[in-house]
Design a protein around this motif. Structure first.
Motif, PDB file in Angstrom:
ATOM      1  N   ARG A 202       0.852  -1.174   0.000  1.00 56.07           N
ATOM      2  CA  ARG A 202       0.000   0.000   0.000  1.00 56.07           C
ATOM      3  C   ARG A 202       0.892   1.229   0.000  1.00 56.07           C
ATOM      4  NH1 ARG A 202      -3.425  -3.582   0.952  1.00 56.07           N
ATOM      5  NH2 ARG A 202      -5.321  -3.799   2.004  1.00 56.07           N
ATOM      6  N   PHE A 203       0.467   2.242  -0.755  1.00 55.42           N
ATOM      7  CA  PHE A 203       1.251   3.470  -0.798  1.00 55.42           C
ATOM      8  C   PHE A 203       0.343   4.674  -0.933  1.00 55.42           C
ATOM      9  CE2 PHE A 203       1.151   1.627  -5.067  1.00 55.42           C
ATOM     10  CZ  PHE A 203       0.822   2.697  -5.887  1.00 55.42           C
ATOM     11  N   LYS A 204       0.868   5.815  -0.471  1.00 56.82           N
ATOM     12  CA  LYS A 204       0.146   7.081  -0.573  1.00 56.82           C
ATOM     13  C   LYS A 204       0.706   7.862  -1.744  1.00 56.82           C
ATOM     14  CE  LYS A 204       0.801   8.639   3.653  1.00 56.82           C
ATOM     15  NZ  LYS A 204       0.718   9.478   4.852  1.00 56.82           N
ATOM     16  N   LEU A 205      -0.155   8.313  -2.608  1.00 56.11           N
ATOM     17  CA  LEU A 205       0.186   9.178  -3.721  1.00 56.11           C
ATOM     18  C   LEU A 205      -0.124  10.598  -3.266  1.00 56.11           C
ATOM     19  CD1 LEU A 205       1.040   8.749  -6.736  1.00 56.11           C
ATOM     20  CD2 LEU A 205      -1.360   9.083  -7.267  1.00 56.11           C
ATOM     21  N   ILE A 206       0.895  11.416  -3.084  1.00 52.56           N
ATOM     22  CA  ILE A 206       0.727  12.753  -2.510  1.00 52.56           C
ATOM     23  C   ILE A 206       0.916  13.788  -3.612  1.00 52.56           C
ATOM     24  CG2 ILE A 206       1.510  14.360  -0.736  1.00 52.56           C
ATOM     25  CD1 ILE A 206       2.718  11.786   0.665  1.00 52.56           C
TER      26      ILE A 206
ATOM     27  N   GLU B  43      -3.419  18.165  -5.495  1.00 44.50           N
ATOM     28  CA  GLU B  43      -4.880  18.027  -5.415  1.00 44.50           C
ATOM     29  C   GLU B  43      -5.326  17.246  -4.184  1.00 44.50           C
ATOM     30  OE1 GLU B  43      -3.422  16.312  -8.401  1.00 44.50           O
ATOM     31  OE2 GLU B  43      -3.062  18.343  -9.076  1.00 44.50           O
ATOM     32  N   GLY B  44      -4.431  16.465  -3.598  1.00 46.43           N
ATOM     33  CA  GLY B  44      -4.789  15.661  -2.434  1.00 46.43           C
ATOM     34  C   GLY B  44      -4.003  14.365  -2.374  1.00 46.43           C
ATOM     35  N   VAL B  45      -4.412  13.516  -1.454  1.00 40.17           N
ATOM     36  CA  VAL B  45      -3.724  12.252  -1.207  1.00 40.17           C
ATOM     37  C   VAL B  45      -4.648  11.098  -1.590  1.00 40.17           C
ATOM     38  CG1 VAL B  45      -2.702  10.796   0.587  1.00 40.17           C
ATOM     39  CG2 VAL B  45      -2.396  13.270   0.680  1.00 40.17           C
ATOM     40  N   LYS B  46      -4.091  10.102  -2.287  1.00 39.01           N
ATOM     41  CA  LYS B  46      -4.830   8.889  -2.619  1.00 39.01           C
ATOM     42  C   LYS B  46      -4.101   7.699  -2.029  1.00 39.01           C
ATOM     43  CE  LYS B  46      -6.768  10.128  -7.102  1.00 39.01           C
ATOM     44  NZ  LYS B  46      -6.809   9.770  -8.517  1.00 39.01           N
ATOM     45  N   LEU B  47      -4.844   6.757  -1.498  1.00 35.27           N
ATOM     46  CA  LEU B  47      -4.279   5.495  -1.043  1.00 35.27           C
ATOM     47  C   LEU B  47      -4.420   4.477  -2.170  1.00 35.27           C
ATOM     48  CD1 LEU B  47      -5.590   5.303   2.613  1.00 35.27           C
ATOM     49  CD2 LEU B  47      -3.286   5.833   1.851  1.00 35.27           C
TER      50      LEU B  47
ATOM     51  N   GLY C  31       5.010  18.189 -16.483  1.00 32.16           N
ATOM     52  CA  GLY C  31       4.348  19.312 -15.815  1.00 32.16           C
ATOM     53  C   GLY C  31       3.949  19.061 -14.373  1.00 32.16           C
ATOM     54  N   GLU C  32       4.348  17.932 -13.807  1.00 27.31           N
ATOM     55  CA  GLU C  32       3.935  17.602 -12.436  1.00 27.31           C
ATOM     56  C   GLU C  32       5.019  16.796 -11.726  1.00 27.31           C
ATOM     57  OE1 GLU C  32       0.168  15.604 -10.085  1.00 27.31           O
ATOM     58  OE2 GLU C  32       0.530  15.044 -12.156  1.00 27.31           O
ATOM     59  N   GLU C  33       5.182  17.096 -10.453  1.00 33.69           N
ATOM     60  CA  GLU C  33       6.085  16.339  -9.586  1.00 33.69           C
ATOM     61  C   GLU C  33       5.305  16.021  -8.315  1.00 33.69           C
ATOM     62  OE1 GLU C  33      10.141  17.349  -7.184  1.00 33.69           O
ATOM     63  OE2 GLU C  33      10.006  18.090  -9.237  1.00 33.69           O
ATOM     64  N   TYR C  34       5.404  14.786  -7.839  1.00 29.84           N
ATOM     65  CA  TYR C  34       4.657  14.384  -6.657  1.00 29.84           C
ATOM     66  C   TYR C  34       5.440  13.338  -5.879  1.00 29.84           C
ATOM     67  CZ  TYR C  34       3.164  10.773 -10.005  1.00 29.84           C
ATOM     68  OH  TYR C  34       3.137   9.781 -10.937  1.00 29.84           O
TER      69      TYR C  34
END
Length: 98
Positions: free
Chosen positions: A8-12, A15-19, A64-67
């Protein structure tokens, strides 16, 4: 024999956080390494590099995005036991019509 481990990982993102979760196949009694996590994230479509070894945090890039992606430490609790699943299925009532 290879055994499946669900991580399981968190995508940060801004726009917000997704599990989310991914699957790693390892030999019996083997624990996932940082390289296993990295390959799993790449298989899930993330262009990642390791940011923090101790906390298993990766930096991911998209045009165009870094997370950030944070691997959660409960991967052992999330592994599936196919023998237990088969046993549980034997106790389920068959709902098919007679």
């Amino acid at each position: 024999m290879k055994k499946e481990h669900i991580i399981r990982f968190k995508l940060i993102r801004k726009e917000g956080v997704k599990l989310l979760r991914g699957v790693i196949f390892l030999e019996e009694n083997q624990t996932p390494s940082l390289l296993d996590f990295e390959q799993c994230l790449k298989d899930c479509g993330h262009d990642v590099r390791l940011e923090n070894k101790e906390q298993a945090i990766f930096r991911a890039y998209k045009p165009g995005e870094e997370y950030e992606i944070d691997i959660l430490e409960d991967y052992q609790d999330a592994s599936r036991d196919s023998h237990a699943e088969q046993l549980a299925k034997t106790f389920l009532k068959d709902n098919s019509p007679l």
